[in-house]
Design an enzyme around this catalytic site. Sequence first.
Site, PDB file in Angstrom:
ATOM      1  N   LYS A 116       0.828  -1.211   0.000  1.00  0.00           N
ATOM      2  CA  LYS A 116       0.000   0.000   0.000  1.00  0.00           C
ATOM      3  C   LYS A 116       0.862   1.261   0.000  1.00  0.00           C
ATOM      4  CE  LYS A 116      -4.439  -1.643   1.548  1.00  0.00           C
ATOM      5  NZ  LYS A 116      -5.571  -1.509   2.449  1.00  0.00           N
ATOM      6  N   LYS A 198      -3.516 -11.329  -6.711  1.00  0.00           N
ATOM      7  CA  LYS A 198      -4.851 -11.543  -6.130  1.00  0.00           C
ATOM      8  C   LYS A 198      -5.884 -10.574  -6.731  1.00  0.00           C
ATOM      9  CE  LYS A 198      -5.360  -8.518  -2.179  1.00  0.00           C
ATOM     10  NZ  LYS A 198      -5.839  -8.233  -0.872  1.00  0.00           N
ATOM     11  N   LYS A 201     -10.025  -5.283  -4.506  1.00  0.00           N
ATOM     12  CA  LYS A 201     -11.009  -4.221  -4.729  1.00  0.00           C
ATOM     13  C   LYS A 201     -10.362  -2.912  -5.157  1.00  0.00           C
ATOM     14  CE  LYS A 201     -12.963  -4.653  -0.015  1.00  0.00           C
ATOM     15  NZ  LYS A 201     -11.928  -4.644   1.020  1.00  0.00           N
TER      16      LYS A 201
HETATM   17  P1  TYM Z   1     -10.287  -6.836   3.152  1.00  0.00           P
HETATM   18  O1  TYM Z   1     -11.419  -5.895   3.308  1.00  0.00           O
HETATM   19  O2  TYM Z   1      -9.170  -6.471   2.232  1.00  0.00           O
HETATM   20  O3  TYM Z   1     -10.830  -8.256   2.683  1.00  0.00           O
HETATM   21  C1  TYM Z   1     -11.876  -8.899   3.380  1.00  0.00           C
HETATM   22  C2  TYM Z   1     -11.665 -10.393   3.380  1.00  0.00           C
HETATM   23  O4  TYM Z   1     -11.590 -10.884   2.032  1.00  0.00           O
HETATM   24  C3  TYM Z   1     -10.412 -11.658   1.856  1.00  0.00           C
HETATM   25  N1  TYM Z   1      -9.934 -11.485   0.483  1.00  0.00           N
HETATM   26  C4  TYM Z   1      -9.743 -12.494  -0.391  1.00  0.00           C
HETATM   27  N2  TYM Z   1      -9.897 -13.821  -0.274  1.00  0.00           N
HETATM   28  C5  TYM Z   1      -9.635 -14.578  -1.364  1.00  0.00           C
HETATM   29  N3  TYM Z   1      -9.213 -14.079  -2.542  1.00  0.00           N
HETATM   30  C6  TYM Z   1      -9.045 -12.745  -2.702  1.00  0.00           C
HETATM   31  N4  TYM Z   1      -8.657 -12.257  -3.871  1.00  0.00           N
HETATM   32  C7  TYM Z   1      -9.317 -11.891  -1.592  1.00  0.00           C
HETATM   33  N5  TYM Z   1      -9.256 -10.540  -1.402  1.00  0.00           N
HETATM   34  C8  TYM Z   1      -9.626 -10.319  -0.127  1.00  0.00           C
HETATM   35  C9  TYM Z   1      -9.432 -11.097   2.875  1.00  0.00           C
HETATM   36  O5  TYM Z   1      -8.411 -12.023   3.183  1.00  0.00           O
HETATM   37  C10 TYM Z   1     -10.340 -10.815   4.057  1.00  0.00           C
HETATM   38  O6  TYM Z   1     -10.559 -11.990   4.821  1.00  0.00           O
HETATM   39  N6  TYM Z   1      -7.642  -6.173   7.302  1.00  0.00           N
HETATM   40  C11 TYM Z   1      -8.783  -6.821   6.737  1.00  0.00           C
HETATM   41  C12 TYM Z   1     -10.076  -6.456   7.431  1.00  0.00           C
HETATM   42  C13 TYM Z   1     -10.037  -6.629   8.906  1.00  0.00           C
HETATM   43  C14 TYM Z   1     -10.154  -7.848   9.598  1.00  0.00           C
HETATM   44  C15 TYM Z   1     -10.079  -7.500  10.992  1.00  0.00           C
HETATM   45  C16 TYM Z   1     -10.285  -9.171   9.204  1.00  0.00           C
HETATM   46  C17 TYM Z   1      -9.919  -5.623   9.822  1.00  0.00           C
HETATM   47  N7  TYM Z   1      -9.958  -6.135  11.082  1.00  0.00           N
HETATM   48  C18 TYM Z   1     -10.138  -8.472  11.975  1.00  0.00           C
HETATM   49  C19 TYM Z   1     -10.352 -10.146  10.211  1.00  0.00           C
HETATM   50  C20 TYM Z   1     -10.275  -9.796  11.571  1.00  0.00           C
HETATM   51  C21 TYM Z   1      -8.907  -6.436   5.286  1.00  0.00           C
HETATM   52  O7  TYM Z   1      -8.403  -5.448   4.849  1.00  0.00           O
HETATM   53  O8  TYM Z   1      -9.711  -7.234   4.578  1.00  0.00           O
END
Ligand code: TYM
Length: 338
Positions: A116, A198, A201
């Site tokens: 990032k 990957k 978004k």
């Molecule tokens: P975020 O918002 O980027 O993504 C949410 C969830 O989606 C999963 N993910 C994927 N899984 C498979 N293939 C992909 N291409 C893919 N892109 C995203 C991510 O692994 C995630 O599980 N930091 C986290 C949000 C967060 C969180 C937490 C998660 C904040 N606090 C506490 C668990 C526990 C995040 O940015 O996810």
Amino acid sequence: MAEEAKKRVFSGVQPTGKITLGNYLGAIRNWTPLQEQYDCLFCVVDLHSLTVAQVPAELRKNTLDLVALYIACGLDPNKSALFIQSHVHEHAELAWILDTVAYVGELNRMTQFKDKSRKHADNINMGLMNYPVLMASDILLYQTQYVPVGKDQVQHVELTRDIAERFNARYSDTFVVPECLVSKTGSSIKSLQEPTAKMSKSDPNDNAVLSLTDDADAIRRKLRRAVTDSDTDVHCVHHSANKPGVSNLLNIYSLMSGTTVAEAERLFEGKGYGTFKDAVADVVISVLQPIQAEQKRLLADKSYLESVLKDGAEKASCIAQKTLSKVYRKVGLIPKIR
Ligand code: TYM
């Protein structure tokens, strides 16, 4: 099973941009069955979104859209607490305490921070670096046993474990040390345009990403344009290193249709890529359309969504308060006189 005896699950998604098929297959979809067995909290982590520049009105819209999407995907407010991170102020407060336990060196080594920082070179703010500490706070605040996430978040959960163990060693047993739950097949859905990276978004190339809100035409168009390879038909796809594009599409087909990859492979063996891509589009559309209709219906019922969020935040706050006062006591802060 008695409520007290149930193990706890926590996870969240950032309300940034369009939620992708990767978020669905790597995370949200895997949360629904957990509701039957565990005490679950699912959060829309709006504070995390602020680490990259947001348009405030869009952030507000994306946050509510995501709450509705959670429910449309099968999260049941009667079984799980669904809430918005900023509604429970203890997240930010515990993050401050954990900041005094986390090391700059370990935050500097986080892959997502490095990525990032490259992508947002003009806005490498403290929050971006501190992001995994806020995530640790989300998880530890609820004495969470299991954190269901995609592969890209495993490093952050490992850091959370390190922080919890360090805190426990310094101040005596306080936090449950959480474990990751990572799906074997859906945890790393790849970009349609660059299938070794990957699906994300924040990808500026819209053709690379299947969004959960894409209509049928967009889904079909993006899948038809998906990068494959110079072969003309589906074969030998288990050599995924050589055929990352086709492997990714087969994986998506298998997860969305409930068949195994081997069955899907047999089904399309010798068929042209055009036929195969259309079949992937058909199954993606058939799963997403009812979710989209339900999300739309829920968004029209604002008072219902507000009641879900109120209940969810109340339940979450109750647990969060207990953990935070325990932490304040352990580190030597005097409790507020009431
Ligand atoms: P975020 O918002 O980027 O993504 C949410 C969830 O989606 C999963 N993910 C994927 N899984 C498979 N293939 C992909 N291409 C893919 N892109 C995203 C991510 O692994 C995630 O599980 N930091 C986290 C949000 C967060 C969180 C937490 C998660 C904040 N606090 C506490 C668990 C526990 C995040 O940015 O996810």
